[in-house]
Enzyme design. Structure first.
Site, PDB file in Angstrom:
ATOM      1  N   GLY A 241      15.019  13.304   1.479  1.00  0.00           N
ATOM      2  CA  GLY A 241      16.774  13.651   0.463  1.00  0.00           C
ATOM      3  C   GLY A 241      16.887  11.935  -0.388  1.00  0.00           C
TER       4      GLY A 241
ATOM      5  N   ALA B  71      13.157  -1.904 -10.662  1.00  0.00           N
ATOM      6  CA  ALA B  71      12.586  -2.803 -10.011  1.00  0.00           C
ATOM      7  C   ALA B  71      10.829  -2.434 -10.356  1.00  0.00           C
ATOM      8  CB  ALA B  71      13.039  -2.985  -9.186  1.00  0.00           C
TER       9      ALA B  71
ATOM     10  N   ARG C  53      10.338  -2.325 -13.889  1.00  0.00           N
ATOM     11  CA  ARG C  53      10.260  -3.048 -14.763  1.00  0.00           C
ATOM     12  C   ARG C  53       9.341  -3.549 -14.304  1.00  0.00           C
ATOM     13  NH1 ARG C  53      16.140  -3.607 -17.186  1.00  0.00           N
ATOM     14  NH2 ARG C  53      15.210  -2.184 -18.805  1.00  0.00           N
TER      15      ARG C  53
ATOM     16  N   ARG D  59      11.978  18.858  -1.419  1.00  0.00           N
ATOM     17  CA  ARG D  59      11.286  18.795   0.050  1.00  0.00           C
ATOM     18  C   ARG D  59      10.248  19.701  -0.450  1.00  0.00           C
ATOM     19  NH1 ARG D  59      14.314  15.894   3.740  1.00  0.00           N
ATOM     20  NH2 ARG D  59      16.574  16.116   2.691  1.00  0.00           N
ATOM     21  N   CYS D  60       8.765  19.396   0.045  1.00  0.00           N
ATOM     22  CA  CYS D  60       7.778  20.329  -0.793  1.00  0.00           C
ATOM     23  C   CYS D  60       6.638  20.513   0.157  1.00  0.00           C
ATOM     24  CB  CYS D  60       6.788  19.167  -1.577  1.00  0.00           C
ATOM     25  SG  CYS D  60       5.490  20.122  -2.073  1.00  0.00           S
TER      26      CYS D  60
ATOM     27  N   ASP E 297      10.428   8.508   6.236  1.00  0.00           N
ATOM     28  CA  ASP E 297       9.608   9.138   7.406  1.00  0.00           C
ATOM     29  C   ASP E 297       8.537  10.111   6.756  1.00  0.00           C
ATOM     30  OD1 ASP E 297      10.853  10.753   8.705  1.00  0.00           O
ATOM     31  OD2 ASP E 297      10.785  10.192  10.361  1.00  0.00           O
TER      32      ASP E 297
ATOM     33  N   THR F 287      16.675   5.389   3.173  1.00  0.00           N
ATOM     34  CA  THR F 287      16.977   6.829   3.534  1.00  0.00           C
ATOM     35  C   THR F 287      18.601   6.757   4.392  1.00  0.00           C
ATOM     36  OG1 THR F 287      17.306   8.600   5.287  1.00  0.00           O
ATOM     37  CG2 THR F 287      15.042   7.151   5.868  1.00  0.00           C
TER      38      THR F 287
ATOM     39  N   ASP G 181      19.249   8.097   6.528  1.00  0.00           N
ATOM     40  CA  ASP G 181      19.828   7.535   8.040  1.00  0.00           C
ATOM     41  C   ASP G 181      19.126   6.855   8.620  1.00  0.00           C
ATOM     42  OD1 ASP G 181      20.615  10.306   7.691  1.00  0.00           O
ATOM     43  OD2 ASP G 181      18.250  11.108   7.603  1.00  0.00           O
TER      44      ASP G 181
ATOM     45  N   ASP H 289      16.539   5.175   9.765  1.00  0.00           N
ATOM     46  CA  ASP H 289      15.782   6.033  10.815  1.00  0.00           C
ATOM     47  C   ASP H 289      14.347   5.473  10.814  1.00  0.00           C
ATOM     48  OD1 ASP H 289      15.205   7.496   9.499  1.00  0.00           O
ATOM     49  OD2 ASP H 289      15.503   9.727   9.989  1.00  0.00           O
TER      50      ASP H 289
ATOM     51  N   ARG I 136      48.128  13.298  14.680  1.00  0.00           N
ATOM     52  CA  ARG I 136      47.353  14.686  15.050  1.00  0.00           C
ATOM     53  C   ARG I 136      46.110  13.698  15.248  1.00  0.00           C
ATOM     54  NH1 ARG I 136      48.470  18.394   9.927  1.00  0.00           N
ATOM     55  NH2 ARG I 136      49.477  19.868  11.655  1.00  0.00           N
TER      56      ARG I 136
ATOM     57  N   ARG J 164      21.068  13.106  10.696  1.00  0.00           N
ATOM     58  CA  ARG J 164      19.710  12.917  10.699  1.00  0.00           C
ATOM     59  C   ARG J 164      19.763  13.675  12.702  1.00  0.00           C
ATOM     60  NH1 ARG J 164      15.062  15.729   7.860  1.00  0.00           N
ATOM     61  NH2 ARG J 164      13.812  13.988   8.402  1.00  0.00           N
TER      62      ARG J 164
HETATM   63  P1  ATP Z   1      15.032  12.249   4.453  1.00  0.00           P
HETATM   64  O1  ATP Z   1      14.641  10.707   5.690  1.00  0.00           O
HETATM   65  O2  ATP Z   1      16.129  11.200   3.795  1.00  0.00           O
HETATM   66  O3  ATP Z   1      15.033  13.379   5.156  1.00  0.00           O
HETATM   67  P2  ATP Z   1      11.884  12.025   4.541  1.00  0.00           P
HETATM   68  O4  ATP Z   1      11.324  11.417   3.832  1.00  0.00           O
HETATM   69  O5  ATP Z   1      12.014  12.300   5.527  1.00  0.00           O
HETATM   70  O6  ATP Z   1      13.944  11.934   3.630  1.00  0.00           O
HETATM   71  P3  ATP Z   1      10.987  14.820   4.592  1.00  0.00           P
HETATM   72  O7  ATP Z   1      12.095  16.176   4.585  1.00  0.00           O
HETATM   73  O8  ATP Z   1      10.724  14.554   6.060  1.00  0.00           O
HETATM   74  O9  ATP Z   1      11.938  13.788   3.828  1.00  0.00           O
HETATM   75  O10 ATP Z   1       9.420  13.998   4.639  1.00  0.00           O
HETATM   76  C1  ATP Z   1       9.593  14.797   2.801  1.00  0.00           C
HETATM   77  C2  ATP Z   1       8.219  15.425   1.969  1.00  0.00           C
HETATM   78  O11 ATP Z   1       6.938  14.833   2.099  1.00  0.00           O
HETATM   79  C3  ATP Z   1       7.990  16.953   3.142  1.00  0.00           C
HETATM   80  O12 ATP Z   1       8.838  17.669   1.878  1.00  0.00           O
HETATM   81  C4  ATP Z   1       5.982  17.399   2.258  1.00  0.00           C
HETATM   82  O13 ATP Z   1       6.353  17.370   1.184  1.00  0.00           O
HETATM   83  C5  ATP Z   1       6.207  15.422   2.463  1.00  0.00           C
HETATM   84  N1  ATP Z   1       5.231  15.195   3.682  1.00  0.00           N
HETATM   85  C6  ATP Z   1       5.993  15.426   5.930  1.00  0.00           C
HETATM   86  N2  ATP Z   1       5.155  15.217   6.428  1.00  0.00           N
HETATM   87  C7  ATP Z   1       4.399  14.805   6.149  1.00  0.00           C
HETATM   88  C8  ATP Z   1       3.213  15.740   6.817  1.00  0.00           C
HETATM   89  N3  ATP Z   1       2.791  15.757   7.945  1.00  0.00           N
HETATM   90  N4  ATP Z   1       1.612  15.685   5.986  1.00  0.00           N
HETATM   91  C9  ATP Z   1       2.143  16.016   4.577  1.00  0.00           C
HETATM   92  N5  ATP Z   1       3.371  15.576   3.654  1.00  0.00           N
HETATM   93  C10 ATP Z   1       4.126  15.749   4.407  1.00  0.00           C
END
Ligand code: ATP
Length: 336
Positions: A19, A30, A33, A80-81, A111, A139, A141, A143, A176, A185
Site C-alpha cells: 500500500g 533520500a 541523493r 501487490r504482485c 511487512d 505503511t 498501519d 504495524d 447526532r 488493516r
Molecule cells: P501494506 O502494509 O501497506 O499492505 P505490505 O508491504 O505489507 O504493505 P503486501 O501486499 O502484503 O503489502 O506485500 C507486498 C508484496 O510483497 C506482495 O504483493 C508480494 O508481491 C510480496 N510478498 C508478500 N509476501 C510475500 C512472500 N511471503 N513471499 C514472496 N513475496 C511476498
C-alpha cells in the site's frame, strides 16, 4: 545475512511496494541523493516487486527526485504482485537483477514487502549471487514489529483527525451520533491514536474484544447523561464494519447514526514534517547499511533513534498495541 564477500556497491535498485504511504517519495529521494553522493548509481524499479519481474525500471538522478518530497503517493508507483510469491516469478526477478547489475536493493513498504525481499535474497543465494536488501518501513498501519514508527502513519492520522473535526462540526449542530471507520488493516494503532485525538465517545479496535453494551451503548448513554448531545464512535477497519456498528447502535438505543468510511482518503495528501523527516533519515540509513556491507536489514525507530535489525528476526517480531492508550481514552471519555 551479511555480505560474505563484500564488493564495492556501484549500482542499487529502489522500489516502493504494498500500500502507498505518504512519505515514500521522501524516502526514495533520500536513498537516491545519499547514493549519488557516494558515487552509486540508482535504478528505480517501478510498481514494486512486479517491476523486477517485468523489467520495469527508470534511471534516477538528482533531478528525478526534485520536488517530490511534498507529494503523497509514490513516483515509482506501487503494486501487490502475486507472481512474486512464486519461485518462477522470483526467477524472472533475479534475471532482471543480474541484467541490471544491481549490487543491492532498498525496498520501501510493509511487512509483505519485506517477506518478499527475504524470499528473493534466499532464492538468489542458491545461485551463488549475493544481493543485499535493506527495508524501510512505510505503511499507514504502523504495524511493523521492529519499528516503533512507520512512514505515513502521522500523515494518515492527521488526515483522519481533520476529517473527523469537520464531521464533528455538523454532528454537534444537529446533535447526532457519528460512526467513522478508519484504516489500519488488522491493527488498531491508527484508530486509537485518532480516537484519543478527536475525543471520541468510543473506539473499537481489533486488539480488544468488543462488549457492545459496555463499550458502545453504555458509553453513549453516560455521555448523554453527562450532558453531551453528539457522539463520535471510531471503528478500526479490522474491528468490524462501521455500517454494521451504526445499525446496532440504532437497534439498541433508537438514535440514527451517520456512518462515514474514510477509506483511501487517509492515504493521500502532502506528508507531514514528521513523515518527511523520518523518511529522509531512514533513506540515508538504508544506503549507509548497504555501504557498510550489511545485508537483509530493516531500518526502524526505537525511542526516536534509528536502528537496523536482521530482516528475519525483525519479521518474527509482533507489535503489540500499548493498552494503556485505551485506558487514557476511557479516562477522558465524557460521562457522569
Ligand atoms: P501494506 O502494509 O501497506 O499492505 P505490505 O508491504 O505489507 O504493505 P503486501 O501486499 O502484503 O503489502 O506485500 C507486498 C508484496 O510483497 C506482495 O504483493 C508480494 O508481491 C510480496 N510478498 C508478500 N509476501 C510475500 C512472500 N511471503 N513471499 C514472496 N513475496 C511476498
Amino acid at each position: 545475512m551479511d555480505n560474505p564477500n563484500p564488493k564495492p556497491i556501484k549500482r542499487i535498485g529502489v522500489l516502493t511496494s504494498g500500500g502507498d504511504a505518504p512519505g515514500m517519495n521522501a524516502a526514495v529521494r533520500a536513498v537516491v541523493r545519499t547514493a549519488l553522493k557516494q558515487g552509486i548509481e540508482c535504478v528505480g524499479i517501478r510498481r514494486g516487486w512486479s517491476g523486477l519481474i517485468n523489467t520495469d525500471f527508470m534511471r534516477l538522478d538528482n533531478s528525478s527526485v526534485s520536488h517530490i518530497m511534498n507529494k503523497g503517493g509514490t513516483i515509482l508507483y506501487t503494486a501487490r504482485c502475486m507472481e512474486f510469491m512464486t519461485r518462477e516469478g522470483r526467477e524472472k526477478a533475479i534475471a532482471t537483477c543480474k541484467m541490471l547489475g544491481l549490487d543491492g536493493i532498498v525496498a520501501i513498504g510493509g511487512d509483505g514487502t519485506f517477506r518478499g525481499a527475504l524470499a528473493l535474497t534466499r532464492q538468489i543465494a542458491e545461485s551463488g549471487y549475493y544481493l543485499p536488501v535493506v527495508g524501510i518501513p512505510a505503511t499507514i498501519d504502523n504495524d511493523i514489529g521492529c519499528s516503533n514508527y512507520t512512514i505515513g502513519f502521522d500523515t494518515a492520522a492527521n488526515t483522519a483527525i481533520e476529517c473527523i473535526d469537520k464531521l464533528r462540526d455538523t454532528m454537534q449542530s444537529h446533535e447526532r451520533c457519528s460512526v467513522v471507520e478508519v484504516m489500519g488493516r488488522h491493527a488498531g494503532f491508527l484508530a486509537l491514536y485518532v480516537g484519543i485525538s478527536v475525543g471520541a465517545t468510543a473506539v473499537l479496535i481489533p486488539e480488544r474484544e468488543v462488549d457492545f453494551e459496555q463499550d458502545v451503548v453504555e458509553k453513549i448513554r453516560r455521555a448523554r447523561l453527562g450532558g453531551t448531545t453528539h457522539f463520535m464512535v471510531v471503528v478500526a477497519e479490522g474491528a468490524g464494519s462501521a455500517v454494521e456498528i451504526g445499525k446496532q447502535i440504532h437497534e439498541a438505543i433508537g438514535i440514527d447514526p451517520r456512518v462515514t468510511v474514510l477509506g483511501h482518503i487517509q492515504r493521500g495528501g502532502a506528508p507531514t514534517g514528521r513523515d518527511r523527516e523520518t523518511a529522509s533519515r531512514m533513506g540515508y540509513e538504508a544506503v549507509q547499511a548497504l555501504l557498510s556491507g550489511k545485508g537483509n536489514r530493516i531500518i526502524g525507530t526505537k525511542a526516536g533513534a534509528l536502528t537496523d535489525m536482521d530482516m528475519e528476526e525483525a519479521l518474527a517480531m509482533e507489535k503489540k498495541l500499548e493498552m494503556y492508550r485505551y485506558e487514557v481514552l476511557e479516562a477522558l471519555t465524557p460521562g457522569i
